[in-house]
Structures are given as structure tokens and as C-alpha cells.
Design an enzyme around this catalytic site. Structure first.
Site, mmCIF file in Angstrom:
data_model
loop_
_atom_site.group_PDB
_atom_site.id
_atom_site.type_symbol
_atom_site.label_atom_id
_atom_site.label_comp_id
_atom_site.label_asym_id
_atom_site.label_seq_id
_atom_site.Cartn_x
_atom_site.Cartn_y
_atom_site.Cartn_z
ATOM 1 C CB CYS A 112 -0.964 0.005 1.175
ATOM 2 S SG CYS A 112 -2.164 -1.326 1.072
ATOM 3 C CG HIS A 254 -3.058 3.302 2.156
ATOM 4 N ND1 HIS A 254 -3.617 2.892 0.967
ATOM 5 C CD2 HIS A 254 -3.164 2.247 3.016
ATOM 6 C CE1 HIS A 254 -4.015 1.636 1.092
ATOM 7 N NE2 HIS A 254 -3.753 1.231 2.320
ATOM 8 C CG ASN A 284 -6.563 -0.844 1.320
ATOM 9 O OD1 ASN A 284 -5.898 -0.443 0.363
ATOM 10 N ND2 ASN A 284 -6.011 -1.311 2.429
#
Ligand code: ACO
Length: 350
Positions: A112, A254, A284
Site C-alpha cells: 500500500c 492511503h 482499500n
């Protein structure tokens, strides 16, 4: 006046198939209420059978190039942890499909945090004079790594791509990237992993257990690390840039969990509305998360030219990183995909 990498284009794309919380609750022991309260996610997009990370990267890259008014670049850096194949990297094929010719093209894997690492790599190529323009893409089809029966991961992740074009410019102009901070802690590599499929497992000669081929995450420990590392990294970047936290207009972090964004805001003592969020509809999206949040922020008008922006990522590795820029004026463009073509009828593995 120093040479610097300047953001000159932006694009994002998500696949058309929408998967709602209610659809997941039909096949997993979960509920719309739990998912919304614990994560802030209402729906996410998943790739359809046969669609890949490379497809997402191409669509996002195409939009970023159009936004920059360019048909070619000198290099392509693709952040992904769900490449089309284990080998080779996905970036060369993406470059070819975009008609970019025989330019250097390679993948960067930092889960990520991948987009921030890729941005730093692209900015480095520009700073060295090795490239005048670089396409930096973050794309992941992470739904393909999730165990069909794992409610703890399956509700969180969405698929998508986001991209920026960097060009050589001066450190004093809007869009110039500055204040880079990157870090990692490999002692915690087991917290976020796909245990099987790599050389450590394959060298044993013992076939992998199916459950080890899927993504696993120790959510609570990761949660605490995400809050701490992103808050510290943002502070470091703001300091290096010579700004202070109070003057940051947009924190683009993020998009792991709405509660993580709120916790970082509290830790930094900044109002939560300064933290851009698209997690409700995207989930996500791993390496795509930051550029997609930028694209959605521009589309909604929340992110505007002149804004002081800090980007920050956190993910497997563990890895983290952040950068700062003054948001530039970019050519008008449609950043995000068309409306959903079809709702998923079945929530299974592609
Ligand atoms: N529906 C219903 N119940 C669930 C679900 C679900 N989808 N998932 C887990 N639960 C249950 C658990 O089994 C547990 O039950 P128990 O108390 O009976 O054992 C309970 O809910 C609480 O579980 P927690 O894991 O403590 O839930 P938490 O509030 O921590 O939320 C989450 C889980 C959303 C994963 C959160 O921990 C999180 O966001 N972690 C950080 C994620 C992150 O930042 N990742 C980094 C990037 S990811 C990358 O790099 C690829």
C-alpha cells in the site's frame, strides 16, 4: 532554482463491477452495518473474470497522459503487489499497450506504500536527468488475492488504478515534489503477507497449501502501526518542506480505513475534513489508493490548485512514506471510470 519532478497529469480508473456490502453479507458472516462502522466502506469495485492489474494500469495511465497532453514519456514506473504474472514485471506490457515505445519500464513492490515509493523512483529519474517525463502508476487487482471465505480481508479491498505524469521542472513551481520521507521495518513483514508462491516456499519443493496462497493481515497490530507511521512520516515531510501542519490544506493518505484517517488527524491535531477520503466507494485499493484519492478529490472539487498537499502511504513490508507538493493546475479531464455497467451478481473468486 533546482531541477525537480513536477506533477503534470493525473488519471484514475476503477473497473465497472460494483460489489456492495450487502452482496458480501450474502456470502460471508458479516453485515453492511459492521463494515461501515469498522471501516467506512459502503461498496468497492472488483475486476471481472480475466481482467488484470495491467488492464487497470493501462486505463489509469491513458487518462494521466491525456491530462498531461502527452502521447509519450521517457519511463514507466508501476507500483503493484498483484502483478499480472509472477514474472516478468507488468510495467513493460503496460508501456507497450499505451504505445510508449521501448522506454524503460519496471514494477515497484511496496504494497500500500507502493505509489509513494514509485513516485520517489520517478522523481529520482527526473532529478538525475535520466528522464524528462515519467508515467507513475499505482494499480492493484487485490481482490484476486483474497480468500473467498475470509471476511476479515474480503470486505476491505477494492481494485483500481491511478496515475500521474511527472515532468522536469523547477523546485519552486506548483506541482514540484518535495520533502520525501520513506521507511521500512522488515521485522514486521509477517503482519501483511501472502505466505506461499515465493521462492522461500517454492524452494521446499512441497506444493503450497491453498490457504497459504491468499493474503492475510493481522488487522489490529497493522492498524496501530498505520496510525503511528503515517503520522510520523507526515510530520517529517512537513518539516523537511519547511511548512507547518496548520498550513496543509489536504492530507491525502492511503485509504485503508476511515477510522485510521480519523486517528491520524487526531494524532496530528488537524481537522478530519482536511483528510481527503474516497474509502466509502473505493475501499482499500492498495497501490492505487493515493492517486485515486487525488483523482476523486479533483473531480469533487475538494482538491484545488494552490492547495498545500501531503501524500502519505503505509503498507506491507512494513513500509511507509510521504511527499509534499503544492497542487498544480492541470488540464480538465475525466479522472475516474464510467458509471457502473453492471452490479456483481455473484461474489466469488474471479
Ligand atoms: N464482519 C463482521 N465481523 C468481523 C469482520 C467482518 N467483515 N471481520 C472481522 N470481524 C470480527 C473479528 O472476527 C473479531 O471478532 P471476535 O472479537 O469475536 O474475535 C471482531 O470482528 C473484531 O475484529 P478486529 O480485527 O479487532 O476488528 P477491527 O476493528 O480491528 O477491524 C480491520 C478490522 C478493518 C482490518 C482493521 O483492523 C484495520 O483496518 N486494520 C488496518 C488495515 C491497514 O491499515 N492495512 C494496511 C495496508 S493493507 C496492505 O498493505 C495490503
Amino acid at each position: 532554482m533546482e531541477r525537480a519532478a513536477v506533477v503534470a497529469g493525473l488519471g484514475g480508473w476503477v473497473p465497472p463491477t460494483v460489489v456492495s456490502n450487502d452482496q458480501l453479507a450474502e456470502v460471508l458472516d458479516t453485515s453492511d452495518e459492521w463494515i461501515r462502522r469498522r471501516t467506512g466502506i459502503r461498496e468497492r469495485r472488483w475486476v471481472s473474470p480475466g481482467q488484470s492489474t495491467g488492464d487497470l494500469a493501462v486505463e489509469a495511465g491513458r487518462r494521466a497522459l491525456a491530462s498531461a497532453g502527452l502521447e509519450g514519456v521517457d519511463a514507466v514506473v508501476l507500483a503493484t503487489s498483484s502483478p499480472d504474472r509472477h514474472c516478468p514485471a507488468t510495467a513493460p506490457e503496460v508501456a507497450t499497450r499505451l504505445g510508449l515505445g521501448p522506454v524503460p519500464a519496471f514494477d515497484v513492490a511496496a504494497v500500500c506504500t507502493g505509489f509513494v515509493y514509485a513516485l520517489a523512483t520517478g522523481a529520482g529519474l527526473v532529478a538525475l536527468g535520466a528522464a524528462e517525463t515519467v508515467l507513475v502508476v499505482g494499480a492493484d487487482a487485490f481482490s484476486t488475492l483474497l480468500a473467498p471465505d475470509d471476511r476479515s480481508t474480503r470486505v476491505i479491498f477494492g481494485d483500481g488504478g491511478g496515475a500521474v505524469v511527472l515532468r522536469a521542472g523547477s523546485s519552486t513551481e506548483p506541482g514540484a515534489l518535495t520533502g520525501l520521507n520513506l521507511g521500512s521495518d522488515g521485522s514486521l513483514s509477517d503482519l501483511i503477507e501472502v505466505p506461499a508462491g515465493g521462492s522461500r516456499q517454492r524452494s521446499t519443493g512441497v506444493p503450497a497449501k491453498t490457504e497459504d496462497t491468499y493474503f492475510t493481515m493481522q488487522g489490529q497490530t497493522v492498524y496501530a502501526q498505520a496510525v503511528r507511521r503515517m503520522a510520523e512520516s507526515v510530520q517529517e515531510t512537513v518539516e523537511r518542506t519547511g511548512w507547518n501542519l496548520a498550513e496543509i490544506d489536504s492530507f491525502v493518505l492511503h485509504q485503508a480505513n476511515a477510522r485510521i484517517l480519523a486517528a491520524v488527524a487526531r494524532r496530528l491535531g488537524r481537522p478530519p475534513e482536511r483528510f481527503l477520503s474516497n474509502i466509502e466507494t473505493r475501499g482499500n485499493t492498495v497501490a492505487a489508493s493515493i492517486p485515486l484519492a487525488l483523482a476523486d478529490g479533483v473531480a469533487s472539487g475538494e482538491l484545488r490548485p494552490g492547495h498545500k498537499v501531503v501524500l502519505a502511504g503505509f503498507g506491507g513490508g512494513l513500509t511507509w512514506g510521504s511527499m509534499a507538493l503544492v497542487w498544480p493546475r492541470l488540464a480538465a479531464h475525466r479522472t475516474v471510470s464510467p458509471e457502473p455497467a453492471a452490479a456483481a451478481t455473484e461474489v466469488g473468486m474471479p
